[in-house]
Structure formats: C-alpha cells, structure tokens
Write a protein that holds these residues in place. Structure first.
Motif, PDB file in Angstrom:
ATOM      1  N   LEU A   1       0.871  -1.168   0.000  1.00  0.00           N
ATOM      2  CA  LEU A   1       0.000   0.000   0.000  1.00  0.00           C
ATOM      3  C   LEU A   1       0.911   1.222   0.000  1.00  0.00           C
ATOM      4  N   THR A   2       0.876   1.987  -1.078  1.00  0.00           N
ATOM      5  CA  THR A   2       1.661   3.216  -1.181  1.00  0.00           C
ATOM      6  C   THR A   2       0.741   4.381  -0.849  1.00  0.00           C
ATOM      7  N   ILE A   3       1.197   5.236   0.061  1.00  0.00           N
ATOM      8  CA  ILE A   3       0.412   6.395   0.484  1.00  0.00           C
ATOM      9  C   ILE A   3       1.244   7.644   0.226  1.00  0.00           C
ATOM     10  N   GLN A   4       0.683   8.589  -0.522  1.00  0.00           N
ATOM     11  CA  GLN A   4       1.333   9.860  -0.800  1.00  0.00           C
ATOM     12  C   GLN A   4       0.479  10.986  -0.246  1.00  0.00           C
ATOM     13  N   CYS A   5       1.121  11.930   0.433  1.00  0.00           N
ATOM     14  CA  CYS A   5       0.446  13.111   0.966  1.00  0.00           C
ATOM     15  C   CYS A   5       1.069  14.342   0.333  1.00  0.00           C
ATOM     16  N   VAL A   6       0.225  15.285  -0.104  1.00  0.00           N
ATOM     17  CA  VAL A   6       0.677  16.525  -0.718  1.00  0.00           C
ATOM     18  C   VAL A   6      -0.080  17.673  -0.069  1.00  0.00           C
ATOM     19  N   SER A   7       0.656  18.738   0.321  1.00  0.00           N
ATOM     20  CA  SER A   7       0.057  19.893   0.982  1.00  0.00           C
ATOM     21  C   SER A   7       0.717  21.183   0.518  1.00  0.00           C
ATOM     22  N   ASP A   8       0.102  22.316   0.915  1.00  0.00           N
ATOM     23  CA  ASP A   8       0.632  23.636   0.571  1.00  0.00           C
ATOM     24  C   ASP A   8       1.797  24.063   1.445  1.00  0.00           C
ATOM     25  N   ASN A   9       1.864  23.549   2.689  1.00  0.00           N
ATOM     26  CA  ASN A   9       2.961  23.949   3.572  1.00  0.00           C
ATOM     27  C   ASN A   9       3.326  22.805   4.507  1.00  0.00           C
ATOM     28  N   LYS A  10       4.437  22.971   5.189  1.00  0.00           N
ATOM     29  CA  LYS A  10       4.980  21.909   6.043  1.00  0.00           C
ATOM     30  C   LYS A  10       4.039  21.560   7.195  1.00  0.00           C
TER      31      LYS A  10
ATOM     32  N   GLN B   1       0.746  21.762   7.312  1.00  0.00           N
ATOM     33  CA  GLN B   1      -0.373  20.984   6.789  1.00  0.00           C
ATOM     34  C   GLN B   1       0.062  19.562   6.459  1.00  0.00           C
ATOM     35  N   LEU B   2       1.269  19.424   5.923  1.00  0.00           N
ATOM     36  CA  LEU B   2       1.780  18.095   5.595  1.00  0.00           C
ATOM     37  C   LEU B   2       1.957  17.269   6.870  1.00  0.00           C
ATOM     38  N   GLU B   3       2.509  17.867   7.907  1.00  0.00           N
ATOM     39  CA  GLU B   3       2.681  17.164   9.182  1.00  0.00           C
ATOM     40  C   GLU B   3       1.335  16.746   9.768  1.00  0.00           C
ATOM     41  N   HIS B   4       0.329  17.612   9.658  1.00  0.00           N
ATOM     42  CA  HIS B   4      -1.014  17.286  10.140  1.00  0.00           C
ATOM     43  C   HIS B   4      -1.591  16.100   9.370  1.00  0.00           C
ATOM     44  N   GLN B   5      -1.429  16.138   8.069  1.00  0.00           N
ATOM     45  CA  GLN B   5      -1.917  15.049   7.209  1.00  0.00           C
ATOM     46  C   GLN B   5      -1.230  13.719   7.552  1.00  0.00           C
ATOM     47  N   LYS B   6       0.085  13.759   7.744  1.00  0.00           N
ATOM     48  CA  LYS B   6       0.829  12.557   8.118  1.00  0.00           C
ATOM     49  C   LYS B   6       0.331  12.005   9.447  1.00  0.00           C
ATOM     50  N   ARG B   7       0.081  12.894  10.389  1.00  0.00           N
ATOM     51  CA  ARG B   7      -0.403  12.472  11.710  1.00  0.00           C
ATOM     52  C   ARG B   7      -1.780  11.804  11.593  1.00  0.00           C
ATOM     53  N   ILE B   8      -2.668  12.380  10.803  1.00  0.00           N
ATOM     54  CA  ILE B   8      -4.002  11.795  10.591  1.00  0.00           C
ATOM     55  C   ILE B   8      -3.875  10.378  10.030  1.00  0.00           C
ATOM     56  N   ILE B   9      -3.095  10.230   8.969  1.00  0.00           N
ATOM     57  CA  ILE B   9      -2.934   8.923   8.321  1.00  0.00           C
ATOM     58  C   ILE B   9      -2.298   7.921   9.273  1.00  0.00           C
ATOM     59  N   SER B  10      -1.205   8.306   9.918  1.00  0.00           N
ATOM     60  CA  SER B  10      -0.492   7.392  10.821  1.00  0.00           C
ATOM     61  C   SER B  10      -1.378   6.920  11.957  1.00  0.00           C
ATOM     62  N   GLU B  11      -2.133   7.831  12.569  1.00  0.00           N
ATOM     63  CA  GLU B  11      -3.015   7.456  13.678  1.00  0.00           C
ATOM     64  C   GLU B  11      -4.116   6.506  13.229  1.00  0.00           C
ATOM     65  N   HIS B  12      -4.651   6.737  12.038  1.00  0.00           N
ATOM     66  CA  HIS B  12      -5.719   5.863  11.555  1.00  0.00           C
ATOM     67  C   HIS B  12      -5.186   4.494  11.131  1.00  0.00           C
ATOM     68  N   ILE B  13      -3.999   4.449  10.581  1.00  0.00           N
ATOM     69  CA  ILE B  13      -3.401   3.148  10.270  1.00  0.00           C
ATOM     70  C   ILE B  13      -3.202   2.363  11.552  1.00  0.00           C
ATOM     71  N   ASP B  14      -2.730   3.038  12.582  1.00  0.00           N
ATOM     72  CA  ASP B  14      -2.544   2.387  13.881  1.00  0.00           C
ATOM     73  C   ASP B  14      -3.875   1.849  14.414  1.00  0.00           C
ATOM     74  N   THR B  15      -4.933   2.628  14.268  1.00  0.00           N
ATOM     75  CA  THR B  15      -6.254   2.217  14.741  1.00  0.00           C
ATOM     76  C   THR B  15      -6.780   0.995  13.987  1.00  0.00           C
ATOM     77  N   TYR B  16      -6.604   0.977  12.666  1.00  0.00           N
ATOM     78  CA  TYR B  16      -7.210  -0.083  11.848  1.00  0.00           C
ATOM     79  C   TYR B  16      -6.317  -1.305  11.623  1.00  0.00           C
ATOM     80  N   SER B  17      -5.088  -1.267  12.064  1.00  0.00           N
ATOM     81  CA  SER B  17      -4.198  -2.420  11.857  1.00  0.00           C
ATOM     82  C   SER B  17      -4.199  -3.309  13.101  1.00  0.00           C
ATOM     83  N   ARG B  18      -5.330  -3.889  13.376  1.00  0.00           N
ATOM     84  CA  ARG B  18      -5.486  -4.725  14.572  1.00  0.00           C
ATOM     85  C   ARG B  18      -4.772  -6.067  14.465  1.00  0.00           C
TER      86      ARG B  18
END
Length: 118
Positions: free
Chosen positions: A79-88, A90-107
């Motif tokens: 699974l390849t995941i790419q995040c693109v944002s206007d500034n650093k 926003q990118l960090e926020h996006q990474k945090r959202i994805i990482s936390e949800h992967i942690d939640t759903y990878s039981r």
C-alpha cells in the motif's frame, strides 16, 4: 511488526504532483497482506467527514490540509500512500491523521509508518 518503507523518489516533487495541492509531499509504503483492506477501510472512514473516492486498487482523500492518494499493488502486498500539501504544517497534520488511523485499523499487525521526509 510491519514497518513501512519510506521512499525518496523524485516524482514526489514533480510538477504533476505539486499541481494537485502544493509543493510539500511525502510518501510511505506499507507491506501487508491486508493492504487492500486498509485502503478501503481508510477511504470509507475518511469519506464520512471529507470527500474521498476509491476503488479496489486506489483511493484519493481530499483533506482541508491536503490530498492523500493511496495505491495498492496486490501482487506485492504493498500500500503506497502519498500526501501533498501547501505547507509543512499541513503536511505534518496530514501525516499524523494517516499514521493514527493506520494504527487504529491495523489490529491484526503492528505497523510502524515511516514517511519519506522523516
């Protein structure tokens, strides 16, 4: 434990990727036999709050802070995941959202997400 593999691929900074949202981008690759499940579950979950489109092999989520695209390679269980944002920030926020949800759903397995710009 499964560890995602960061990539340093030049296409992340290509004009086509930048034109989607902004010049800041990162990527991670997760190897798991559940890769397609993660794509579907994540996109379905995010679609409850933001615009998201997906099928069996790819998905795009339009967050207020940027765009996340996910692509599955079933043959390699990737699974390849790419995040693109206007500034650093926003990118960090996006990474945090994805990482936390992967942690939640990878039981079934523990996945440590490693981003290309970390």
């Amino acid at each position: 434990m499964t560890t995602s593999v960061p990539t340093n691929q030049p296409e992340l900074s290509s004009q086509s990727t930048q034109s989607q949202v902004g010049p800041f981008a990162t990527e991670t690759i997760i190897q798991s036999e559940h890769a397609s499940k993660y794509l579907t579950v994540l996109c379905r979950h995010f679609a409850r709050k933001v615009d998201a489109k997906w099928n069996e092999t790819s998905g795009t989520v339009y967050f207020p802070v940027g765009v996340t695209t996910m692509t599955v390679n079933d043959e390699a269980n990737l699974l390849t995941i790419q995040c693109v944002s206007d500034n650093k920030q926003q990118l960090e926020h996006q990474k945090r959202i994805i990482s936390e949800h992967i942690d939640t759903y990878s039981r079934r397995e523990t996945i440590e997400v490693c981003w290309s710009n970390d």
